[in-house]
Design an enzyme around this catalytic site. Structure first.
Site, PDB file in Angstrom:
ATOM      1  CB  SER A 376      -0.913   0.007   1.238  1.00 36.32           C
ATOM      2  OG  SER A 376      -0.143  -0.062   2.419  1.00 36.32           O
ATOM      3  CD  GLU A 383       3.405   6.181   1.576  1.00 41.41           C
ATOM      4  OE1 GLU A 383       2.940   5.785   2.646  1.00 41.41           O
ATOM      5  OE2 GLU A 383       2.798   6.087   0.492  1.00 41.41           O
ATOM      6  CG  ASP A 412      -6.018   5.050  -1.186  1.00 45.64           C
ATOM      7  OD1 ASP A 412      -6.753   4.438  -1.980  1.00 45.64           O
ATOM      8  OD2 ASP A 412      -6.400   5.460  -0.084  1.00 45.64           O
ATOM      9  CE  LYS A 606      -1.914  -0.168   5.816  1.00 45.60           C
ATOM     10  NZ  LYS A 606      -0.798  -0.371   6.770  1.00 45.60           N
ATOM     11  CG  ASP A 846      -2.940  -1.662  13.119  1.00 44.02           C
ATOM     12  OD1 ASP A 846      -3.717  -1.077  13.898  1.00 44.02           O
ATOM     13  OD2 ASP A 846      -1.749  -1.342  12.997  1.00 44.02           O
TER      14      ASP A 846
END
Length: 1143
Positions: A376, A383, A412, A606, A846
């Site tokens: 991802s 990034e 994304d 996410k 998560d």
């Protein structure tokens, strides 16, 4: 551009989406093609090479097609051939679509500016047919090499070959000699099995499932107590007239002469994993010390409550309340650590069971389940694409069966920069992956490998390694230059195309306006792809339907699925200058996915992106297991996937929801100033949880069972009753009354709502959405994820050899369906994000996702490999680290105030596991009491009082015993976890730093959100760049101001001033109270020692102290001076302690 269109109704999911292949003319309209003309479409695509488009006359001519009815002389192409041709089309097409829009497949003549050399890669080209008047593509094998049916090497396409066989007497159009092979299957690299044939084995296996493990007939008993056997890749389908051979016959195959499988009588059954218990010499004293410290804490708190400090009741009251909370918090943290375990895997046994030739798998094809890997990323500016590309390369080079591995990249942000970086990575993988396989390279991330500070030639046995490494290093340097140059390349390309479009628009306007005045034409500045078409995602200069939150869904198969059998390279092939003889050159499937985003929809960050990948991968590859990685976490151990699979495929593995790997980090300063390695959590807490129901899910490096993510219950659920259920279990199996006619897959797939009744498959659309592709894939994924039924103790197993069948070929309707399931409307009125997939509603999705699985009765496993499985990066800057901790703590507060609070957990969760999850939600609230306790020493020194009336022997004894037991527990934790003392101390320091800054902010933020509905975000101010670019740890010394720093700075200042005041008071006092001074000073130094890394972070680089430190130092000096004047004002009386009056 050429396109295929699919028009699935947005709420109707019944049949396969109808895909219409079409061509777009220069006038902008689409002319439809029949499905049988797909090969012609491919042939015509070759005309686009070079210039990026057709001439107008030729394009209009190609837009029309004459449909000839099927006659004996005009038969449609063989389905097996058309399936391969369609897959070639799909792998070269960029699929786009979404809500209320047409799904189109744009044939990409080129994906990147450089040439695509690997036959699996999108944009790879083939030879043209040499028959006059035909420009079709020559048939090719998996290597991308031409299939030439005649010895004269005359190039001919599949359609012309069929015509020559049927109408020309099987004569070659080139040499006029008869063909020796006239069937597609007889040609080199001949036709693959049809889609129906590929699914036949799975279908048969599912028929066997309906008879297995029901009340009428027991699958395992039949396998091990009779002469029953398995055929190739399917259950109980023995070949006829083959009773005595060992190739799957009814009397042979796995059946031995004694009625048991022959291979199990010849060698003992071996497990894939072992549980390594902590030595009793360490664990028993550890548990004893916990009990001793618990008893001492109880006695101490009782003594503190009974012995009040009448002189300072306010000080005593605050301290007692804080100590009671600290005791409660310590219990929550310590109890789940009572049962730590270590585990080990046996990769040799895995290879022996799943990849060794057996009677049920005579060719030795891999029987391992498929694995879908998710990477991802969201913003190429934050990034870097080079980091993501290195992660992709490490995945493609992993040691796992190539045909079973699929990699999905979720972008994304919908950025063309990420898209082209992934295409460049796929191109470079053509050399990098075979190089890694040839020489056994570790790690298989090229950036990390070429940065190793050890001898790269050690233990390398091949004589050509030095030459190969130098060539690969040059190729990688060029690859980095291309990646780093992509932003400028895309910008220049877009500017050039935009200028051309403006010129065309102005020309058309002049022609239309004739002699009238012409106004300046304004055209939205688009971002252009390498093939000269608009990028359907986010543009560099945002425009309508091309912004980060408003763009179409995009899917591009960068690397199409590999062939089923190994494809060995040669010496100096085109595109591969190295010698890859006897090296498998296939690459795993690589897919770029960017989900649709539209205004007005909550895309859930996410978690929403992960759920989009779950659905699209279920449609395209449907691997029964999923592994997710952040874009900055790469595969450090090429066999990590196999180690995780050992747990899933072992006996009892069908009850494991996920295997969590520890997070390891690179680029951390040697002293680990801010506890970035987090070793106490990953090596102590997580190992301890592994002895209960398993570790929590921490966001990356986790191997999931797909059906567990779908919200189903484990095959055999157990309820745990009572507070001591972990130590003295009283288990009660949940009954499931299922009729004898219930199919095995329906029985195994149960949700909590269906504990006592048969599951109704008709309710699946309400849970999973209206995609029949997705719903039909669920029982297949469940079956393929089962462990081997190679032992009587294996329950809910699958037959050996069931997964050796080839995977389905990709077709356009499959990818069109994948586009529909990533559209923004798909999750409406479904349970995605509520009970299915990654759970929404929390910053830390998560932890919540893992909690839901444990709450349903699933288990998890912690896999610590000898060589780190994955490695990533972590923020070493103080401000970045504080904001990272703030996000985690905010998620924990949200969990505490939600229905995911462990106090509301079901009876399927063990007591100690529930306590561990309760601690996850409660730990940020400790910050309130911690801040108060950090000010208590200063208040004590200011007031001249202490938390106790006097430092008597009882208090000091309690304090000593509590401190000693804490130290001894730390030593024993270090012994059984393998961490060192410095790491433990760094964790203690940052616990206080984070507790007095980020945790407090998280609590305030959570309370405001819950009570008042106000959301507060803590943002960074502008940061100064590092002066020394060559310093690996330059970011460590950058000081970036944030409001989170205020509480720790105030605590430090107040305690330093209090120490000065306390010394002054005692020295100038007529009756010095040294005991109270020592008590206050000791605790102040305890606070300051914990805050030392924080103070060091404020100092910046040695010799380059930032201005803020001088400002605070000046304020501190002024404050102390004013206090000194207040304590000892100027007077005629110079007697020590003569006129003290505290202001």
């Amino acid at each position: 551009g050429r396109a295929a269109q699919a028009r699935p109704a947005p709420g109707a999911g019944g049949d396969r989406p109808m895909v219409t292949f079409a061509r777009r003319t220069h006038s902008g309209r689409y002319v439809s093609y029949s499905r049988d003309d797909l090969d012609s479409e491919l042939a015509n695509s070759e005309l686009a090479g070079g210039g990026g488009g057709f001439s107008p006359d030729r394009e209009e001519f190609l837009s029309y097609h004459v449909h000839i009815p099927v006659t004996p002389d005009n038969q449609p192409m063989d389905p097996a051939i058309s399936a391969r041709v369609e897959e070639q089309y799909v792998s070269n097409s960029l699929f786009t679509g979404g809500f209320n829009s047409v799904t189109r497949a744009h044939l990409m003549d080129k994906v990147i500016d450089s040439e695509a050399s690997h036959p699996q890669m999108a944009g790879s080209k083939g030879s043209s047919c040499a028959v006059n008047g035909c420009d079709g593509k020559v048939m090719s094998d998996e290597r991308g090499q031409d299939i030439l049916p005649c010895e004269c090497d005359f190039k001919i396409c599949a359609e012309c070959f069929g015509d020559a066989v049927k109408n020309a007497g099987a004569l070659c159009p080139g040499c006029k000699e008869p063909y020796k092979a006239t069937e597609m299957e007889d040609l080199p690299g001949g036709a693959p099995a049809s889609r129906m044939e590929r699914r036949l084995s799975i279908v048969r296996s599912q028929k066997a499932m309906t008879r297995s493990q029901t009340g009428d007939w027991d699958h395992n008993r039949w396998l091990f107590e009779t002469k029953g056997t398995y055929g190739y890749g399917n259950a109980i389908w023995p070949k006829e007239n083959d009773a005595d051979n060992g190739n799957g016959g009814s009397g042979g195959g796995l059946g031995g002469t004694d009625g048991q499988p022959a291979e199990f009588t010849s060698k003992p059954w071996r497990p894939l994993t072992r549980k390594l218990k902590i030595p009793a010499g360490i664990l028993s004293p550890y548990r004893l010390l916990v009990l001793i410290r618990l008893a001492v804490l109880g006695l101490f708190l009782t003594w503190r409550i009974k012995h009040k400090n009448e002189d300072a009741m306010w000080l005593w009251g605050m301290s007692v309340v804080c100590e009671l909370w600290f005791g409660f918090s310590w219990i929550l943290d310590q109890l789940p650590k009572l049962c730590p375990v270590n585990r080990a895997t046996d990769l040799a046994v895995l290879k022996d069971k799943f990849e060794t030739p057996t009677p049920s798998n005579p060719n030795g094809r891999s029987d391992l389940p498929g694995l879908d890997i998710y990477v991802s990323t969201a913003d190429p500016e934050k990034e870097p694409p080079l980091t993501t590309a290195n992660t992709i390369l490490s995945i493609l080079a992993a040691d796992y069966p190539v045909e079973k591995l699929s990699c999905y990249v979720s972008d994304d942000g919908g950025a063309l920069l990420t898209f082209e970086a992934m295409a460049e990575a796929a191109s470079f993988a053509n050399m990098w992956v075979p190089f890694c396989r040839k020489h056994g390279i570790e790690p298989r991330n090229p950036e990390s490998y070429f940065s190793l500070k050890r001898d790269p030639y050690k233990n390398k046995v091949r004589s050509d390694f030095v030459k190969d490494r130098r060539r690969i290093k040059r190729e990688y340097d060029e690859f980095k230059v291309r990646i780093n140059g992509l932003p400028d390349s895309i910008r220049r390309r877009s500017d050039a195309y935009h200028a051309r479009e403006e010129i065309k628009a102005m020309k058309r306007q002049r022609e239309a306006a004739l002699d009238d005045a012409v106004e300046t034409v304004k055209i939205a500045k688009a971002t252009w792809m390498a093939d000269g078409t608009h990028w359907p995602g986010t543009w560099i200069q945002p425009s309508a339907e091309h912004t980060r939150g408003d763009h179409a869904g995009i899917i591009q198969v960068m690397l199409k699925p590999p062939s089923d059998d190994p494809l060995y390279g040669g010496d100096g092939e085109e595109g591969r200058p190295l010698d890859f003889t006897d090296i498998d050159i296939r690459l795993p499937m690589l897919v770029y996915v960017s989900r649709e985003k539209r205004p007005g929809y909550d895309h859930n960050k996410k978690a929403g992106a992960m759920n989009a990948l779950v659905r699209s991968s279920a449609v395209m590859s449907n691997g029964p297991f999923i592994l997710n990685l952040d874009c900055d976490h790469y595969v450090y151990n090429s066999q990590a996937f196999r180690e995780g699979m050992c747990f899933m495929m072992d006996r009892g593995g069908d009850r494991i929801a996920y295997v969590q790997f520890p997070q390891r980090f690179e680029g951390i300063d040697p002293s680990d100033r801010y506890a970035n390695h987090n070793t106490v959590f990953f090596d102590v807490n997580m190992r301890a949880l592994d002895g209960l129901m398993g570790p929590v899910y921490v966001g990356t490096g986790c191997l999931f069972r797909r059906v567990a993510l779908y919200g189903f219950d484990p095959p055999r659920s157990t309820e745990h009753g009572g507070c001591c259920s972990c130590c003295f279990p009283k288990k009660r199996k949940i009954k499931s009354t299922v009729s004898s006619g219930t199919s095995e897959e329906t029985r195994a797939l149960r949700m909590a709502d269906f504990d006592d009744e048969e599951m109704n498959m008709s309710t699946f659309p309400k849970r999973f959405g209206n995609s029949n592709f997705l719903i039909n894939s669920i029982p297949i994924a469940e079956f393929q994820g089962r462990p081997l039924a190679d032992h009587p103790g294996v329950k809910n197993g699958r037959p050996p050899g069931a997964l050796t069948v080839p995977r389905d070929l990709l077709d356009a309707s499959t990818v069109a369906e994948a586009i529909s399931v990533i559209s923004c409307w798909y999750e409406d009125k479904t349970e995605w994000g509520q009970r299915v997939g990654w759970i929404y509603g929390s910053v830390t999705e998560d932890v919540v996702t893992g909690y839901r699985m444990h709450n349903r009765g699933w288990k998890s496993v912690y896999c610590v490999t000898k060589r780190d499985a994955f490695r990533g990066t972590a923020p070493i800057n103080l401000t970045d680290r504080l904001h990272q901790v703030l996000r985690w703590a905010t998620g924990s507060v949200e969990i505490f105030f939600s229905r995911n609070n462990a106090l509301l957990a079901s009876r399927r969760m063990k007591c100690l596991q529930r306590i561990a999850y309760l601690n996850v939600g409660i730990y940020p609230f400790t910050s309130i009491f911690l801040i108060v306790y950090c000010f208590l020493p200063a208040l004590s020194l200011f007031s001249g009082q202490f938390i106790v009336k006097e430092l008597d022997v009882t208090f000091l004894t309690y304090l000593l015993v509590i401190t000693l037991t804490l130290c001894m527990l730390a030593v024993l934790e270090i012994k059984w976890s393998g961490i060192n003392l410095e790491e433990w101390w760094r964790n203690e320091q940052f616990w206080l730093i984070g507790g007095t800054s980020a945790h407090l902010a998280a609590v305030l933020q959570g309370l405001l959100k819950v009570i008042a509905g106000i959301e507060i975000s803590f943002t960074l101010t502008s940061k100064s760049g590092a002066d020394d670019e060559n310093d690996e740890y330059a970011d460590l010394y950058i000081v970036k101001w944030t409001s989170l720093m205020i509480p720790p700075i105030v605590i430090m200042m107040v305690n330093l001033i209090a120490i000065a005041v306390g010394f002054s008071r005692t020295i100038y006092s007529e009756i010095p109270q040294w005991s109270k001074l020592l008590g206050g000073v000791f605790f102040s130094f305890w606070v300051l020692a914990h805050l030392y890394p924080f103070a060091k972070g404020l100092m910046g680089r040695r010799g380059r102290t930032p201005t803020i430190v001088f400002v605070w130092s000046g304020l501190l000096a002024i404050t102390i001076s004013l206090l000194w004047v207040a304590i000892n004002p100027p007077s005629q009386n110079s007697q020590i302690g003569g006129s003290f009056q505290f202001p």
